[in-house]
Structure formats: structure tokens, C-alpha cells
Scaffold this active site. Structure first.
Site, mmCIF file in Angstrom:
data_model
loop_
_atom_site.group_PDB
_atom_site.id
_atom_site.type_symbol
_atom_site.label_atom_id
_atom_site.label_comp_id
_atom_site.label_asym_id
_atom_site.label_seq_id
_atom_site.Cartn_x
_atom_site.Cartn_y
_atom_site.Cartn_z
ATOM 1 N N TYR A 31 -37.490 51.690 103.520
ATOM 2 C CA TYR A 31 -36.922 50.398 103.165
ATOM 3 C C TYR A 31 -38.003 49.431 102.715
ATOM 4 O O TYR A 31 -39.192 49.715 102.816
ATOM 5 C CB TYR A 31 -36.120 49.813 104.341
ATOM 6 C CG TYR A 31 -36.956 49.274 105.482
ATOM 7 C CD1 TYR A 31 -37.626 50.121 106.359
ATOM 8 C CD2 TYR A 31 -37.065 47.902 105.697
ATOM 9 C CE1 TYR A 31 -38.384 49.614 107.400
ATOM 10 C CE2 TYR A 31 -37.822 47.389 106.744
ATOM 11 C CZ TYR A 31 -38.473 48.256 107.595
ATOM 12 O OH TYR A 31 -39.225 47.754 108.620
ATOM 13 N N ARG A 50 -45.346 49.535 97.027
ATOM 14 C CA ARG A 50 -45.304 50.038 98.410
ATOM 15 C C ARG A 50 -44.076 50.921 98.614
ATOM 16 O O ARG A 50 -44.142 51.930 99.322
ATOM 17 C CB ARG A 50 -45.319 48.868 99.398
ATOM 18 C CG ARG A 50 -45.369 49.349 100.836
ATOM 19 C CD ARG A 50 -45.592 48.220 101.826
ATOM 20 N NE ARG A 50 -44.459 47.319 101.893
ATOM 21 C CZ ARG A 50 -44.423 46.219 102.630
ATOM 22 N NH1 ARG A 50 -45.484 45.873 103.348
ATOM 23 N NH2 ARG A 50 -43.352 45.455 102.656
ATOM 24 N N ARG A 98 -25.420 68.464 108.330
ATOM 25 C CA ARG A 98 -26.576 68.170 109.183
ATOM 26 C C ARG A 98 -27.518 69.365 109.308
ATOM 27 O O ARG A 98 -27.140 70.428 109.803
ATOM 28 C CB ARG A 98 -26.094 67.747 110.581
ATOM 29 C CG ARG A 98 -27.243 67.242 111.438
ATOM 30 C CD ARG A 98 -26.807 66.846 112.851
ATOM 31 N NE ARG A 98 -27.953 66.383 113.614
ATOM 32 C CZ ARG A 98 -28.858 67.186 114.153
ATOM 33 N NH1 ARG A 98 -28.744 68.491 114.045
ATOM 34 N NH2 ARG A 98 -29.901 66.681 114.802
ATOM 35 N N HIS A 100 -32.061 69.674 109.547
ATOM 36 C CA HIS A 100 -33.293 68.894 109.418
ATOM 37 C C HIS A 100 -33.939 69.041 108.045
ATOM 38 O O HIS A 100 -34.419 68.079 107.469
ATOM 39 C CB HIS A 100 -34.321 69.313 110.479
ATOM 40 C CG HIS A 100 -33.997 68.808 111.855
ATOM 41 N ND1 HIS A 100 -32.841 69.138 112.514
ATOM 42 C CD2 HIS A 100 -34.687 67.999 112.694
ATOM 43 C CE1 HIS A 100 -32.830 68.555 113.706
ATOM 44 N NE2 HIS A 100 -33.945 67.856 113.837
ATOM 45 N N LYS A 146 -42.962 52.782 105.216
ATOM 46 C CA LYS A 146 -42.000 51.803 105.740
ATOM 47 C C LYS A 146 -40.687 52.548 106.002
ATOM 48 O O LYS A 146 -39.729 52.474 105.223
ATOM 49 C CB LYS A 146 -41.840 50.629 104.754
ATOM 50 C CG LYS A 146 -41.367 49.345 105.417
ATOM 51 C CD LYS A 146 -41.624 48.140 104.550
ATOM 52 C CE LYS A 146 -40.912 46.884 105.006
ATOM 53 N NZ LYS A 146 -41.185 46.401 106.355
ATOM 54 N N GLU A 183 -51.356 46.519 114.561
ATOM 55 C CA GLU A 183 -50.541 45.467 113.950
ATOM 56 C C GLU A 183 -49.558 44.945 114.983
ATOM 57 O O GLU A 183 -49.701 45.210 116.172
ATOM 58 C CB GLU A 183 -49.818 46.026 112.720
ATOM 59 C CG GLU A 183 -48.939 47.228 113.033
ATOM 60 C CD GLU A 183 -48.242 47.808 111.807
ATOM 61 O OE1 GLU A 183 -48.118 47.113 110.781
ATOM 62 O OE2 GLU A 183 -47.797 48.963 111.895
ATOM 63 N N LEU A 207 -48.754 49.304 108.680
ATOM 64 C CA LEU A 207 -48.059 49.071 107.423
ATOM 65 C C LEU A 207 -48.933 48.162 106.550
ATOM 66 O O LEU A 207 -49.393 47.116 107.023
ATOM 67 C CB LEU A 207 -46.713 48.389 107.678
ATOM 68 C CG LEU A 207 -45.890 48.242 106.398
ATOM 69 C CD1 LEU A 207 -45.254 49.572 106.037
ATOM 70 C CD2 LEU A 207 -44.835 47.169 106.530
HETATM 71 N N1 PLP Z 1 -46.078 45.694 109.971
HETATM 72 C C1 PLP Z 1 -44.830 46.045 110.306
HETATM 73 C C2 PLP Z 1 -44.626 47.128 111.310
HETATM 74 C C3 PLP Z 1 -43.726 45.400 109.705
HETATM 75 O O1 PLP Z 1 -42.474 45.763 110.026
HETATM 76 C C4 PLP Z 1 -43.959 44.349 108.781
HETATM 77 C C5 PLP Z 1 -42.852 43.631 108.131
HETATM 78 O O2 PLP Z 1 -41.785 43.503 108.617
HETATM 79 C C6 PLP Z 1 -45.272 44.005 108.484
HETATM 80 C C7 PLP Z 1 -46.314 44.702 109.078
HETATM 81 C C8 PLP Z 1 -45.567 42.899 107.496
HETATM 82 O O3 PLP Z 1 -45.401 43.358 106.176
HETATM 83 P P1 PLP Z 1 -45.001 42.343 105.013
HETATM 84 O O4 PLP Z 1 -46.040 41.279 104.980
HETATM 85 O O5 PLP Z 1 -45.024 43.183 103.789
HETATM 86 O O6 PLP Z 1 -43.648 41.801 105.335
#
Ligand code: PLP
Length: 289
Positions: A31, A50, A98, A100, A146, A183, A207
Site C-alpha cells: 500500500y 516507493r 487459497r 500460499h 510497505k 523507526e 520504511l
Molecule cells: N515507517 C512506518 C512503519 C510507517 O508506517 C510510515 C508511514 O505511515 C512511515 C515510516 C513514514 O513514512 P511516510 O513519511 O512516507 O509517510
């Protein structure tokens, strides 16, 4: 509210997904969240790049090229109210019996987009800052994707909520025994020490935030001392300031960590400067033709 599902714009109530969708069954999808200011998607090219990285990570061909995504996104913005919105894009490996392993032959992916009103973080939050807790980062080793399979992030964020806080700051156990910052459960985290902005390096353990990149670009352009390097848990605990960034929260100060004040417990000078510069940057970008 108008949403997009597999080639059609339709009211949210009429958008339905079969229960055998692999997103529902396996969390087999990726997403994006894209902020929209003054009806224009912010940093669209970067978000689409991304998205491509995430799709490559799940080995799913991109259902649209950049021009097609742009057109669909602009139409979704136009069909929804509000100058400022945030778009949620969601792509799964589609509907199949279903199993995997990937469906063979491949089935069409499910493509869903939703727009919601985007509210600026409340002035009171900017003035007081938010509180956070730390927790061990127990997620997988591809946090650069993501992925919609967010159970670890959900559980980690709930730890913050259970403690009456806003965010959980994640600490990964290093092989060498050193514990380091990755993070937040749904944000990137910066540390400020002695006037220097410290950011963890973009790797497979976090991320690559679009807001994170904007903040580092601003720091470079403005000559703000900054370093991108591994940050230890001890440095997080002893920070003068902690900053949280994400597309919907922009830049927020974290003023309490694990019940203790961060620095003097108030939003600091680095936050004030970066927050101001971020607003200027945003408005300048939106004014460009
Ligand atoms: N890290 C994670 C795990 C996130 O879910 C998000 C955004 O929701 C971010 C970092 C920040 O990313 P962005 O600045 O692209 O929203």
C-alpha cells in the site's frame, strides 16, 4: 465518499472485495499513503517509486504506469471533497483459491484507492509534543516493503496506546548485542543531540519514509548539521530532542519517552526550525506549476 476499485469509481458502500482476495486471506499486498494539499498529490513521483519498490518486493507486476496512476489519482482527488486529503492505495495479488504459492496462471491484482480528509496535526500537539514508549522491533527483515500485513505494527502501536502514548519507538537487537533505533510503529524517528540531527540509515529494517527524505533534504539545503548513521538505544534515551515524521503527521516533537522528559520536556529548537521549513517547503511545492 467516492473510492476506486478495479477500474471503477464508486461510492464506498458499493465497493466489495471477494473473501478469497489474497489481501484478506494472506495480507498478500502492498500500500501507499499519499498526502494531498490544495488538491495536489505531494511528492507523487516519490510515492509511486516507493510503490514500485514494494511491488518488486512482493514480485507483482505494476498494474499501471506512472501516467495511468497520476490520472487515476487526480480523478479520485477531483471526485472527493476537501482541499487537503490523504489517499490510501492498496494492491493485492488478487482473488484465487487459497494456496500460499502465487496463483498459476496469475490472476488480476486487486487495486483499491480511498481518499480521506487530511487534518493538520492539532496546534496543541505541536505546542506540547507527544509521548512515546520504546519496544523491541520484532518485525520481519523486509520493513522496506510497505506491506499490508501490518499485524506486528498494529500490536506495537497498541502498546503505545495502552500506555496512554502516541507512538512506539522501535529498537532492534543487533547481532553484536548493540540495540539500535529503526523507526516508529507507523513513522520515522529522528534524534537531535548537541544541535545535530541524526537519522537511521535507510535499509531493509525501516520504511524509507517520504517525509524522512524531505526532512533530510531540508536539512542539507539549510546547512543544518545532520548525520545518517546507526543510532543506539542509549542515544535515543539521552536525546536532546526526538522527532517523529510521517505523511499524515508531518513533523511532530516527541517530548516524553517511557514516562521521562525528552530534553527539557518541551518541543525544542530543531523541531521548531524543521517544522517551519517543512511548511514553507510544502507550500512552495504546491505553488509550482
Ligand atoms: N515507517 C512506518 C512503519 C510507517 O508506517 C510510515 C508511514 O505511515 C512511515 C515510516 C513514514 O513514512 P511516510 O513519511 O512516507 O509517510
Amino acid at each position: 465518499m467516492t473510492v476506486y476499485l478495479n477500474g471503477r469509481f464508486l461510492p464506498l458502500e458499493e465497493a466489495h472485495i471477494p473473501v478469497l482476495d489474497r489481501g484478506f486471506i494472506f495480507g498478500d499486498g502492498v500500500y501507499e499513503v499519499i498526502p494531498v494539499y490544495s488538491r495536489r498529490a505531494f511528492r507523487l513521483a516519490e510515492h509511486l517509486k516507493r510503490l514500485q519498490h514494494s511491488l518488486d518486493g512482493m514480485r507483482l507486476p505494476n498494474p499501471h504506469n506512472e501516467a495511468e496512476w497520476s490520472a487515476l489519482i487526480n480523478e479520485l482527488i477531483a471526485r472527493n471533497n476537501g482541499e487537503d486529503q490523504y489517499l490510501y492505495l492498496h494492491i493485492t495479488r488478487g482473488v484465487a483459491k487459497r494456496d500460499h504459492a502465487f496463483p498459476q496462471p496469475p490472476v488480476p491484482p486487486t487495486v483499491f484507492m480511498l481518499s480521506s480528509p487530511l487534518a493538520q496535526p492539532a496546534a496543541s500537539l505541536l505546542a506540547s509534543g507527544v509521548s512515546a514508549v520504546t519496544a523491541e522491533d520484532n518485525r520481519w527483515l523486509r520493513c522496506d516493503i510497505k506491506a499490508i500485513s501490518l499485524l506486528p505494527n498494529v500490536l506495537l502501536r497498541q502498546m503505545a496506546v495502552d500506555a496512554g502514548c502516541t507512538e512506539t519507538i522501535l529498537i532492534r537487537k543487533g547481532n553484536d548485542g548493540a540495540d539500535f533505533l529503526t523507526e516508529g510503529a507507523a513513522s520515522n524517528i529522528f534524534v537531535v543531540k548537541h544541535g545535530t540531527l541524526l537519522a537511521p540509515p535507510k535499509d531493509n529494517l525501516m520504511l524509507p519514509g517520504i517525509t524522512y527524505d524531505v526532512v533530510l533534504e531540508i536539512a542539507a539545503a539549510q546547512g543544518i548539521p545532520h548525520q545518517v548513521r546507526r543510532i543506539t538505544q542509549a542515544e535515543v534515551i539521552a536525546a536532546d530532542e526526538l522527532l517523529l515524521t510521517s505523511s499524515t503527521k508531518e513533523v511532530l516533537p516527541v517530548t516524553t519517552l517511557n514516562g521521562q522528559a525528552v530534553g527539557d520536556g518541551k518541543p525544542g529548537p530543531m523541531f521548531s526550525r524543521l517544522h517551519g521549513l517543512y511548511q514553507t517547503f510544502k507550500h512552495e511545492v504546491m505553488r509550482q506549476p
